[in-house]
Design a protein around this motif. Structure first.
Motif, PDB file in Angstrom:
ATOM      1  N   GLN A 247      47.325  37.199  45.571  1.00 44.05           N
ATOM      2  CA  GLN A 247      46.476  37.567  45.243  1.00 44.05           C
ATOM      3  C   GLN A 247      45.336  37.940  46.026  1.00 44.05           C
ATOM      4  OE1 GLN A 247      45.884  38.452  41.811  1.00 44.05           O
ATOM      5  NE2 GLN A 247      44.062  39.780  41.830  1.00 44.05           N
TER       6      GLN A 247
ATOM      7  N   THR B 294      46.297  41.134  48.724  1.00 41.81           N
ATOM      8  CA  THR B 294      45.877  41.991  48.364  1.00 41.81           C
ATOM      9  C   THR B 294      43.860  42.360  47.540  1.00 41.81           C
ATOM     10  OG1 THR B 294      47.899  41.674  46.371  1.00 41.81           O
ATOM     11  CG2 THR B 294      46.373  43.638  46.088  1.00 41.81           C
ATOM     12  N   ALA B 295      43.306  40.747  47.630  1.00 51.33           N
ATOM     13  CA  ALA B 295      42.599  40.820  47.273  1.00 51.33           C
ATOM     14  C   ALA B 295      40.995  41.529  48.601  1.00 51.33           C
ATOM     15  CB  ALA B 295      41.725  39.971  47.033  1.00 51.33           C
TER      16      ALA B 295
ATOM     17  N   GLN C 281      42.449  42.523  51.639  1.00 53.00           N
ATOM     18  CA  GLN C 281      42.581  44.785  51.477  1.00 53.00           C
ATOM     19  C   GLN C 281      41.596  45.130  50.891  1.00 53.00           C
ATOM     20  OE1 GLN C 281      46.818  46.125  52.465  1.00 53.00           O
ATOM     21  NE2 GLN C 281      46.625  47.204  50.565  1.00 53.00           N
ATOM     22  N   LEU C 282      41.420  44.938  49.272  1.00 49.60           N
ATOM     23  CA  LEU C 282      40.717  45.812  48.960  1.00 49.60           C
ATOM     24  C   LEU C 282      39.503  45.664  48.961  1.00 49.60           C
ATOM     25  CD1 LEU C 282      42.344  45.375  45.324  1.00 49.60           C
ATOM     26  CD2 LEU C 282      42.753  47.578  47.038  1.00 49.60           C
TER      27      LEU C 282
ATOM     28  N   TYR D 294      37.889  42.059  44.947  1.00 47.06           N
ATOM     29  CA  TYR D 294      38.879  40.667  44.061  1.00 47.06           C
ATOM     30  C   TYR D 294      38.943  40.848  42.630  1.00 47.06           C
ATOM     31  CZ  TYR D 294      40.221  36.307  41.829  1.00 47.06           C
ATOM     32  OH  TYR D 294      41.149  35.685  40.728  1.00 47.06           O
TER      33      TYR D 294
ATOM     34  N   ASP E  68      39.190  43.576  41.530  1.00 46.67           N
ATOM     35  CA  ASP E  68      40.064  45.636  41.333  1.00 46.67           C
ATOM     36  C   ASP E  68      41.440  44.709  42.047  1.00 46.67           C
ATOM     37  OD1 ASP E  68      40.326  48.010  41.278  1.00 46.67           O
ATOM     38  OD2 ASP E  68      39.957  48.688  43.585  1.00 46.67           O
ATOM     39  N   SER E  69      41.243  43.700  42.561  1.00 41.95           N
ATOM     40  CA  SER E  69      42.835  43.504  42.705  1.00 41.95           C
ATOM     41  C   SER E  69      43.552  43.200  41.698  1.00 41.95           C
ATOM     42  CB  SER E  69      42.889  42.460  43.973  1.00 41.95           C
ATOM     43  OG  SER E  69      42.161  41.031  43.274  1.00 41.95           O
TER      44      SER E  69
ATOM     45  N   ARG F  12      48.194  43.179  40.425  1.00 39.41           N
ATOM     46  CA  ARG F  12      48.871  41.856  40.508  1.00 39.41           C
ATOM     47  C   ARG F  12      48.162  41.103  39.035  1.00 39.41           C
ATOM     48  NH1 ARG F  12      51.050  40.517  44.738  1.00 39.41           N
ATOM     49  NH2 ARG F  12      51.336  41.645  46.686  1.00 39.41           N
TER      50      ARG F  12
END
Length: 424
Positions: A58, A61-62, A64-65, A324, A326-327, A331
Motif C-alpha cells: 500500500q 503504491t502511495a 508512486q501515486l 495515499y 488515491d492508492s 488495493r
C-alpha cells in the motif's frame, strides 16, 4: 541611478516575505503530530482488521501515486513564488506525458525524460509570454494552455503512434522501463516486521518498506527535488530575488532585480517540473502514453501546494496524503476506505475537543456532530460503495483545503499584473 543587483542589496526588509498568518509549526511539533496520526491509524488497523491500510504494498503504491502530484505541486510553487499563478499545470503535465512517451518510444526512456521535461517547459514558456509579457489574466492563460495541450496531443498521437504494434490514436506502443530497485535485505526485513501486525512498530515498518521496495530511479530524482527546491529558493541570492518578485516586484525592481527575467525562469522551471510529473505517468506508472492519463493530477498538485502553504515540506506532506488516498482505489479499496471512516470519526472528535479547549464552542459542536455521523456510517455498514472509493482523493482534497485555509498565506503579488517601471 539604479542600484546594483547584489545579494546584500536584495536582502532588505522591503523584500522579505511577510510572516504567515497564525503560528508556524516547528519540526519537532510537526513530527509529533505525524507520529500521533500514525499511532491512531495503527489503532484503527488493529480494531478493524484492515491490515492493508499500512502494509508495504500500500505504501509503495502511495509513493508512486504521490510523485506526479508532488512534481506538479512543486512546479506550481516555483511559479507562484515568483508571482505567477499557474493553473496550466494540468496541460503541462499532458505535454510531458506525450513528449516523454514519444521520445521514449523512439530513442529510449532517458531521452523520453529529457524531451518530456522540454515539452512541459514549452508549455511554461507559452504561459510566461502570455502572462508576463502581455499581462493576460493568469487564470485565463492557464485554462487556455490546458485546452491547447489536450487538443495538441489528440492531434499528434495518431500521427506518431498509429501503425505501430500496440499503438493507436489514443495510446502509444509499450516503452522500455526506466528500471526499479529494491534495497536488498532491508526491504525483506521491513516487510517481515510489517507482517507481524504489532502496534505502531509494524506500521512504521510498512511506511519505510514502501520507500525502499520497487522504487523507480525517477522517484529518487523527484524526492531529491523537494529539498533541492527549498535550498535554491530559501538559501541562495537567486532564490531571494525570485521570491521578491512574488512579494513586491516594484521594490525588487528598485534594487536592480530584472523582474521579467526571474518570472520567466520561474514559470519555465514550473512547466518543466509539471512535465516531469507527466513523464513519470507515461514512463513509470504505466510504460505507455494514454489519452487522459493525467486524470486531474495537475489540479490536485496545485491543491497540495496550497495545503503546504507554498512551502516544499508542506507540499510533500500534502502530495503524500493525496497519493495515499488515491492508492486506496487500487488495493482493497472498499475495505480500507471503510476502516478509514473510523479514523475520520476519531480525528473529528479530537478536533472537536481542540476547538472546545480554544473556546470555539459552536464549531466544536458542529465538528462533534459530523464525527458522530461518520461513526454511525462506519458502525452501520460493512463496506462503502465503489463510487465513494473513487471519489475519496477528491473529497480529501476539499476537506484538507477547507480545514487548512485559515493558516495559509500566498505570496503578496501572486497573480497581480506587473509592468516594468510601474513604481516610478
Amino acid at each position: 541611478m539604479t542600484a546594483p543587483t547584489t545579494a546584500t542589496d536584495v536582502n532588505q526588509p522591503t523584500l522579505q516575505p511577510a510572516a504567515p498568518t497564525g503560528r508556524r509549526l516547528s519540526w519537532p511539533v510537526l513530527l509529533l503530530i505525524i507520529a500521533g496520526a500514525l499511532a491512531l491509524t495503527s489503532l484503527v488497523r488493529i480494531v478493524t482488521g484492515a491490515d492493508g491500510i499500512t502494509n508495504v504494498s500500500q505504501m509503495s503504491t502511495a509513493l508512486q501515486l504521490a510523485v506526479p502530484i508532488g512534481l506538479a505541486g512543486l512546479g506550481g510553487l516555483w511559479a507562484e513564488r515568483a508571482g505567477v499563478v499557474n493553473i496550466g499545470l494540468e496541460g503541462m503535465m499532458i505535454l510531458g506525458t506525450w513528449f516523454g512517451a514519444w521520445a521514449g518510444f523512439q530513442w529510449g526512456p532517458w531521452t523520453g525524460v529529457l524531451v518530456g521535461l522540454a515539452g512541459g517547459a514549452l508549455g511554461g514558456l507559452v504561459h510566461a509570454v502570455v502572462t508576463v509579457t502581455f499581462n493576460v489574466n493568469h487564470i485565463v492563460s492557464g485554462v487556455a494552455i490546458n485546452i491547447l495541450a489536450l487538443g495538441a496531443t489528440r492531434y499528434l498521437a495518431p500521427l506518431a503512434f498509429e501503425g505501430h504494434p500496440g499503438g493507436s490514436a489514443k495510446q502509444s506502443p509499450a516503452i522500455e522501463s526506466l528500471g526499479h530497485f529494491t534495497v536488498p535485505g532491508l526491504s525483506d526485513a521491513l516487510r517481515d516486521l510489517n507482517a507481524k501486525g504489532w502496534f505502531f512498530v509494524s506500521d512504521i515498518a510498512g511506511l519505510l518498506g514502501g520507500l525502499v521496495t520497487d522504487v523507480s530511479w525517477l522517484t529518487l530524482i523527484a524526492v531529491a527535488l523537494i529539498p533541492g527546491t527549498w535550498w535554491v529558493l530559501w538559501r541562495t541570492a537567486f532564490g531571494l530575488r525570485l521570491r521578491s518578485c512574488g512579494e513586491n516586484p516594484v521594490a525588487a525592481e528598485s534594487l536592480g532585480v530584472n523582474v521579467y527575467k526571474y518570472k520567466y525562469l520561474a514559470v519555465v522551471v514550473s512547466g518543466a517540473l509539471a512535465g516531469l510529473g507527466g513523464v513519470f505517468l507515461s514512463l513509470v506508472a504505466n510504460p505507455f502514453y494514454l489519452e487522459g492519463q493525467t486524470s486531474g493530477r495537475g489540479y490536485i498538485g496545485l491543491a497540495a501546494m496550497i495545503f503546504g502553504n507554498w512551502m516544499p515540506g508542506g507540499l510533500a506532506i500534502g502530495a503524500g496524503l493525496f497519493g495515499y488516498t488515491d492508492s486506496l482505489n487500487l488495493r482493497g479499496g472498499s475495505a480500507n476506505v471503510h476502516a478509514l471512516l473510523l479514523l475520520g470519526a476519531l480525528l473529528l472528535v479530537i478536533g472537536a475537543i481542540w476547538l472546545a479547549v480554544r473556546k470555539k464552542y459552536v464549531q466544536a459542536a458542529i465538528t462533534l456532530v459530523v464525527g458522530a455521523l461518520v461513526f454511525a456510517w462506519y458502525a452501520g455498514t460493512d463496506e462503502v460503495p465503489n463510487q465513494v472509493v473513487s471519489a475519496t482523493p477528491y473529497v480529501i482534497t476539499l476537506v484538507v483545503l477547507a480545514l487548512s485555509a485559515q493558516r495559509l498565506r500566498m505570496p503578496k503579488a501572486d497573480g497581480l499584473p506587473y509592468r516594468k517601471g510601474q513604481g516610478k
